[in-house]
Motif scaffolding. Structure first.
Motif, mmCIF file in Angstrom:
data_model
loop_
_atom_site.group_PDB
_atom_site.id
_atom_site.type_symbol
_atom_site.label_atom_id
_atom_site.label_comp_id
_atom_site.label_asym_id
_atom_site.label_seq_id
_atom_site.Cartn_x
_atom_site.Cartn_y
_atom_site.Cartn_z
ATOM 1 N N LEU A 20 15.517 19.686 3.048
ATOM 2 C CA LEU A 20 15.555 18.729 4.138
ATOM 3 C C LEU A 20 16.059 17.383 3.637
ATOM 4 O O LEU A 20 15.844 17.037 2.474
ATOM 5 C CB LEU A 20 14.153 18.546 4.737
ATOM 6 N N PRO A 21 16.737 16.607 4.495
ATOM 7 C CA PRO A 21 17.158 15.282 4.078
ATOM 8 C C PRO A 21 15.950 14.452 3.667
ATOM 9 O O PRO A 21 14.862 14.601 4.213
ATOM 10 C CB PRO A 21 17.816 14.686 5.340
ATOM 11 N N SER A 22 16.136 13.570 2.696
ATOM 12 C CA SER A 22 15.043 12.719 2.261
ATOM 13 C C SER A 22 14.520 11.895 3.426
ATOM 14 O O SER A 22 15.287 11.291 4.167
ATOM 15 C CB SER A 22 15.553 11.870 1.119
ATOM 16 N N GLY A 23 13.191 11.922 3.594
ATOM 17 C CA GLY A 23 12.581 11.217 4.730
ATOM 18 C C GLY A 23 12.799 11.930 6.041
ATOM 19 O O GLY A 23 12.619 11.352 7.101
ATOM 20 N N GLY A 24 13.209 13.223 5.981
ATOM 21 C CA GLY A 24 13.542 13.965 7.188
ATOM 22 C C GLY A 24 12.377 14.564 7.920
ATOM 23 O O GLY A 24 12.550 15.388 8.783
ATOM 24 N N GLY A 25 11.162 14.197 7.532
ATOM 25 C CA GLY A 25 10.002 14.705 8.289
ATOM 26 C C GLY A 25 9.646 16.113 7.875
ATOM 27 O O GLY A 25 9.852 16.518 6.758
ATOM 28 N N GLY A 34 14.483 22.750 15.999
ATOM 29 C CA GLY A 34 15.073 21.857 15.009
ATOM 30 C C GLY A 34 14.918 22.415 13.610
ATOM 31 O O GLY A 34 14.394 23.519 13.409
ATOM 32 N N GLU A 35 15.391 21.654 12.629
ATOM 33 C CA GLU A 35 15.295 22.080 11.224
ATOM 34 C C GLU A 35 14.028 21.501 10.613
ATOM 35 O O GLU A 35 13.830 20.284 10.607
ATOM 36 C CB GLU A 35 16.521 21.615 10.430
ATOM 37 N N HIS A 36 13.162 22.390 10.134
ATOM 38 C CA HIS A 36 11.877 21.975 9.576
ATOM 39 C C HIS A 36 11.528 22.888 8.405
ATOM 40 O O HIS A 36 12.127 23.946 8.216
ATOM 41 C CB HIS A 36 10.747 22.091 10.617
ATOM 42 N N ASP A 37 10.506 22.466 7.666
ATOM 43 C CA ASP A 37 9.899 23.345 6.676
ATOM 44 C C ASP A 37 8.789 24.117 7.384
ATOM 45 O O ASP A 37 7.799 23.537 7.821
ATOM 46 C CB ASP A 37 9.332 22.527 5.520
ATOM 47 N N THR A 60 13.004 29.360 -0.123
ATOM 48 C CA THR A 60 12.694 28.186 0.689
ATOM 49 C C THR A 60 12.125 28.611 2.043
ATOM 50 O O THR A 60 12.414 29.706 2.529
ATOM 51 C CB THR A 60 13.945 27.325 0.900
ATOM 52 N N THR A 61 11.307 27.741 2.625
ATOM 53 C CA THR A 61 10.772 27.992 3.962
ATOM 54 C C THR A 61 11.405 27.055 4.988
ATOM 55 O O THR A 61 10.901 26.908 6.098
ATOM 56 C CB THR A 61 9.235 27.844 3.972
ATOM 57 N N ILE A 62 12.511 26.433 4.629
ATOM 58 C CA ILE A 62 13.244 25.565 5.553
ATOM 59 C C ILE A 62 14.149 26.426 6.431
ATOM 60 O O ILE A 62 14.941 27.222 5.933
ATOM 61 C CB ILE A 62 14.071 24.513 4.799
ATOM 62 N N ARG A 63 14.007 26.280 7.736
ATOM 63 C CA ARG A 63 14.812 27.021 8.700
ATOM 64 C C ARG A 63 15.159 26.101 9.866
ATOM 65 O O ARG A 63 14.510 25.084 10.081
ATOM 66 C CB ARG A 63 14.048 28.244 9.236
ATOM 67 N N LYS A 81 1.456 20.173 15.311
ATOM 68 C CA LYS A 81 0.558 19.605 14.303
ATOM 69 C C LYS A 81 0.406 20.547 13.115
ATOM 70 O O LYS A 81 0.357 20.106 11.954
ATOM 71 C CB LYS A 81 -0.810 19.310 14.925
ATOM 72 N N VAL A 82 0.318 21.833 13.399
ATOM 73 C CA VAL A 82 0.242 22.830 12.325
ATOM 74 C C VAL A 82 1.500 22.768 11.464
ATOM 75 O O VAL A 82 1.436 22.775 10.229
ATOM 76 C CB VAL A 82 0.052 24.247 12.912
ATOM 77 N N LEU A 83 2.660 22.691 12.127
ATOM 78 C CA LEU A 83 3.933 22.597 11.408
ATOM 79 C C LEU A 83 3.940 21.393 10.475
ATOM 80 O O LEU A 83 4.304 21.489 9.295
ATOM 81 C CB LEU A 83 5.086 22.486 12.415
ATOM 82 N N GLU A 84 3.531 20.249 10.994
ATOM 83 C CA GLU A 84 3.586 19.003 10.220
ATOM 84 C C GLU A 84 2.572 18.974 9.091
ATOM 85 O O GLU A 84 2.783 18.301 8.079
ATOM 86 C CB GLU A 84 3.392 17.813 11.161
ATOM 87 N N ALA A 85 1.477 19.721 9.238
ATOM 88 C CA ALA A 85 0.487 19.790 8.159
ATOM 89 C C ALA A 85 1.051 20.515 6.940
ATOM 90 O O ALA A 85 0.661 20.240 5.799
ATOM 91 C CB ALA A 85 -0.777 20.491 8.649
ATOM 92 N N GLY A 86 1.973 21.451 7.184
ATOM 93 C CA GLY A 86 2.690 22.104 6.088
ATOM 94 C C GLY A 86 1.927 23.173 5.337
ATOM 95 O O GLY A 86 2.396 23.677 4.321
#
Length: 285
Positions: free
Chosen positions: A279-284, A165-168, A180-183, A234-239
């Motif tokens: 990323l879209p606002s509120g897009g996780g 999916g698309e994430h930072d 940017t680190t969004i891919r 979890k690592v991804l979401e920690a950013g």
């Protein structure tokens, strides 16, 4: 940002492959280090008898030192008369001039709007790992990493799927100023070949610096039981970079394929890829 081919010039697409073992990466560097770009540009200059003129290559994926490519794509803008004079024999002449660890497989006039880097829809990489107790087949040693713990491929595959999916991907990337680190990861999976080699395959619109090797490092920790299947997500979401995520060695990684849209969609893709992403606002994550 304009990408028009200069009047009187022809944009030529090159499809090539190389063994990255003895290269300091794709991109030319100061200090005389050996690079793929440098070797191909030198060979091109020699076989076209261009003298001191260097025709710069633009590449789809700037691979790091030690990383291989089977399906790399580049383009170069050549004067029309030079292309007309050499096009029929250029491929064979390059084969005679290039070192044996890099090959150009095709040269063709590119359609309008083509840019090897910006018009690409996605890049597909495969990282290869061996986990046999005795090590890696000597004939594969420059292309397969040895991991001295047995790997659970099913658990690794589940962990890989959690990153699609698309994430930072800041937690898996070496940050570059202003970038940017969004891919968007389109596919991510793990399988074991008949000969026992584990293949970690990932396809994305683009990748950040060190992203693939960092994600592979996380999956290896999952596969050998040091972390649970939910840990890479979890690592991804920690950013933020996690000290437990190691950037694995480059020699197991190969750029397998780069895909482009239909000719009539090239210009639009070229333009779209240059836009800075968010990323879209509120897009996780």
């Amino acid at each position: 940002m304009s990408d028009e081919v200069e009047p009187g010039h022809v944009r030529v697409r090159l499809d090539l492959s190389y063994d990255g073992t003895e290269f300091s990466g794709w991109a030319k560097q100061a200090g005389g280090r050996r690079t793929v770009q440098g070797e191909v540009e030198d060979a091109l200059r020699t076989v076209t008898r261009a003298g001191d003129v260097t025709y710069d290559l633009t590449v789809a994926g700037r691979t790091d030192a030690g990383v291989h490519a089977r399906g790399q794509v580049a383009h170069v803008d050549l004067p029309g008369e030079l292309w007309a004079e050499h096009r029929e024999k250029l491929l064979k002449r390059l084969a005679g001039r290039l070192p044996k660890d890099v090959r150009v497989w095709s040269l063709a006039e590119a359609p309008g709007g083509f840019n090897a880097r910006f018009a690409a829809l996605w890049r597909r990489y495969v990282y290869r790992v061996g986990d046999r107790p005795g090590g890696v087949d000597p004939l594969l040693r420059n292309h397969v990493l040895w991991h001295d713990w047995e790997l659970d491929v099913d658990v690794m595959d589940a962990a890989a799927k959690s990153l699609v999916g698309e994430h930072d991907f800041a937690a898996y990337a070496k940050k570059r100023e202003g970038a940017t680190t969004i891919r968007e990861i389109l596919d991510f999976g793990v399988r074991r070949r008949g000969d026992g080699v584990v293949e970690i395959e990932v396809r994305a619109d683009a990748f950040c610096h060190n992203q693939v090797r960092s994600m592979v490092g996380a999956l290896l920790f999952v596969g050998d039981g040091h972390r649970g299947a939910d840990w890479p997500r979890k690592v991804l979401e920690a950013g933020v970079r996690d000290s437990a995520v190691h950037v694995v060695r480059p020699h197991g990684l190969t750029l397998e394929e780069v895909a482009y849209p239909a000719d009539e969609l090239l210009a639009a893709r070229n333009k779209e890829a240059r836009n800075r992403r968010s990323l879209p606002s509120g897009g996780g994550s």
